[in-house]
Design an enzyme around this catalytic site. Structure first.
Site, PDB file in Angstrom:
ATOM      1  N   SER A 253      -6.378   3.425   3.944  1.00 13.63           N
ATOM      2  CA  SER A 253      -5.659   2.573   3.003  1.00 13.63           C
ATOM      3  C   SER A 253      -6.616   1.797   2.106  1.00 13.63           C
ATOM      4  O   SER A 253      -6.361   0.643   1.732  1.00 13.63           O
ATOM      5  CB  SER A 253      -4.723   1.608   3.738  1.00 13.63           C
TER       6      SER A 253
ATOM      7  N   SER B 118       0.794  -1.230   0.000  1.00 10.39           N
ATOM      8  CA  SER B 118       0.000   0.000   0.000  1.00 10.39           C
ATOM      9  C   SER B 118       0.823   1.275   0.000  1.00 10.39           C
ATOM     10  O   SER B 118       0.268   2.375  -0.153  1.00 10.39           O
ATOM     11  CB  SER B 118      -0.936   0.008   1.213  1.00 10.39           C
TER      12      SER B 118
ATOM     13  N   LYS C 290       0.338   3.672  -2.817  1.00  6.87           N
ATOM     14  CA  LYS C 290      -0.750   4.656  -2.799  1.00  6.87           C
ATOM     15  C   LYS C 290      -0.238   6.081  -2.631  1.00  6.87           C
ATOM     16  O   LYS C 290      -0.946   7.039  -2.943  1.00  6.87           O
ATOM     17  CB  LYS C 290      -1.745   4.311  -1.690  1.00  6.87           C
TER      18      LYS C 290
ATOM     19  N   LYS D  57       2.652   6.594   4.923  1.00  2.00           N
ATOM     20  CA  LYS D  57       1.840   5.448   4.538  1.00  2.00           C
ATOM     21  C   LYS D  57       2.475   4.124   4.933  1.00  2.00           C
ATOM     22  O   LYS D  57       3.661   3.899   4.730  1.00  2.00           O
ATOM     23  CB  LYS D  57       1.633   5.478   3.017  1.00  2.00           C
TER      24      LYS D  57
END
Length: 386
Positions: free
Chosen positions: A119, A56, A59, A230
């Site tokens: 997320s 993730s 992202k 993140k």
């Protein structure tokens, strides 16, 4: 042509008497990277250029592309985007989710919160389709942006980092560079979206209660000044995190990847960031506005222009020490006129024994206009016969 000018720090900063080696640190993370953005100093790196699946953390690039379009006025925060049935069917229960529902019209702002805080894999794809029509087309925007940013060791195959047979890969160094670009290019958007502690979206089945989810960022609330970025996790990638915090004017960006457990990621992220602030300090180099030197000008009303510190400039050194330093003004020159006061036209490259170089920006002290007709003629003759 690259120009180099030596700089004496004796005239710029206070002299300190001692020197010492870099502070020791070790981490169980197979991949780790820590950089002080305030000075450009790399404080720690461990296999930072190995290609890894980002999970993730990919992202971050989806968000960067959206932030860039918002800054350009091509995307509005209150713009609504439809949740297509096909997208819902594929992503409503695939990994982390924002719990979007078919027929909903979340705004771009809602989706950004769903991506950064929750997320949400579904939020990523909905935003990607809303911006570019298809996720595939949006991935093209991600990779184009990556090239502009100089992410030479990264490639994106999806908008959310879902495993895709190796098409998506990054390095810790590239992730840190992406984080740095996000923070510096979009400071207001970064502040508004990356530090939310929780976000509420969607309803539970049956009771229809609101669904609130906490931000997985392990630094928020645990490290002073932490404000993003993140986490990521898949079976293939393990547990990873790209994070940032700012304390007393120093901003650090860290990356860890390949850890075995959720708790291990949290513990190691906090320990790594706290070490970066505790074991290192800022050594003053030049105060804001201080003249550092002069650079050559081509085709201008003057042959040179002074370069000054755009802010208080500091180098990063081990706490309790002050190693000997050397500095060089580096620029591509001569710099072509016209030049605006405050334009970034050179860098101060600081060399410290046992450490990678640190690069600090320098800006023009004053405007330099283009040469007038007679001066251009004289310069032309000088180039022929001088």
């Amino acid at each position: 042509m690259k120009k180099l000018l030596a700089v004496s720090f004796l005239a710029l900063a206070v002299a300190y008497p001692t020197t010492a080696a870099n502070p020791p640190f070790d981490t169980p993370a197979p991949i780790a990277y820590l950089e002080d953005l305030s000075s450009g100093a790399v404080l720690y790196e461990k296999d930072a250029d190995r290609r890894i699946p980002p999970a993730s953390m990919a992202k971050m690039m989806t968000v960067y592309v959206a932030f860039d379009l918002i800054k350009k006025g091509e995307l509005k925060l209150d713009q609504q985007i439809d949740v297509r049935p096909e997208t819902w069917k594929k992503w409503h229960s695939q990994g982390s989710t924002m719990f979007l529902a078919v027929g909903e019209k979340p705004t771009v702002s809602d989706l950004l919160k769903g991506i950064v805080t929750l997320s949400g894999n579904d939020a990523c794809v909905v935003l990607a389709e809303g911006i570019a029509g298809t996720e595939e087309a949006f991935v093209g925007l991600m990779n184009a942006q990556g090239k502009k940013l100089g992410l030479t060791n990264s490639n994106f195959g999806t908008s959310n980092g879902w495993p895709d047979e190796g098409r998506t890969y990054v390095t810790a160094r590239d992730l840190a560079h992406l984080a740095k670009a996000t923070i510096q290019d979009f400071p207001d958007l970064y502040k508004n979206y990356y530090s939310l502690r929780s976000f509420t979206w969607g309803k539970t089945l049956g009771a229809g209660a609101d669904i609130s989810q906490a931000n997985r960022d392990p630094l928020l609330g645990r490290v002073a000044g932490a404000d993003g970025l993140k986490t990521g996790h898949t079976d293939e990638a393990g547990y990873g995190f790209t994070g940032s915090a700012e304390q007393s004017g120093r901003r650090l960006v860290m990356v860890v990847a390949g850890l075995d457990t959720y708790g291990g990621r949290a513990e190691e992220s906090v320990r790594f960031m706290e070490w970066g602030f505790r074991a290192w300090k800022a050594r003053p180099i030049a105060s804001k506005g201080r003249k550092i030197g002069d650079v050559e000008v081509q085709g201008g009303g003057a042959n040179s222009v002074a370069v000054v510190a755009p802010r208080d400039l500091n180098a990063t050194v081990p706490a309790g020490t002050s190693p000997a330093m050397q500095g060089k003004i580096v620029y591509q020159g001569p710099v072509k006129a016209p030049i605006k006061a405050g334009a970034h036209i050179a860098d101060l490259v600081v060399e410290t024994p046992g450490m990678p170089t640190q690069t600090l920006p320098l800006v023009a002290q004053s405007d330099v206009g283009e040469a007038g007709f007679f001066r251009r003629a004289w310069l032309g003759l000088w180039s022929l016969f001088g």
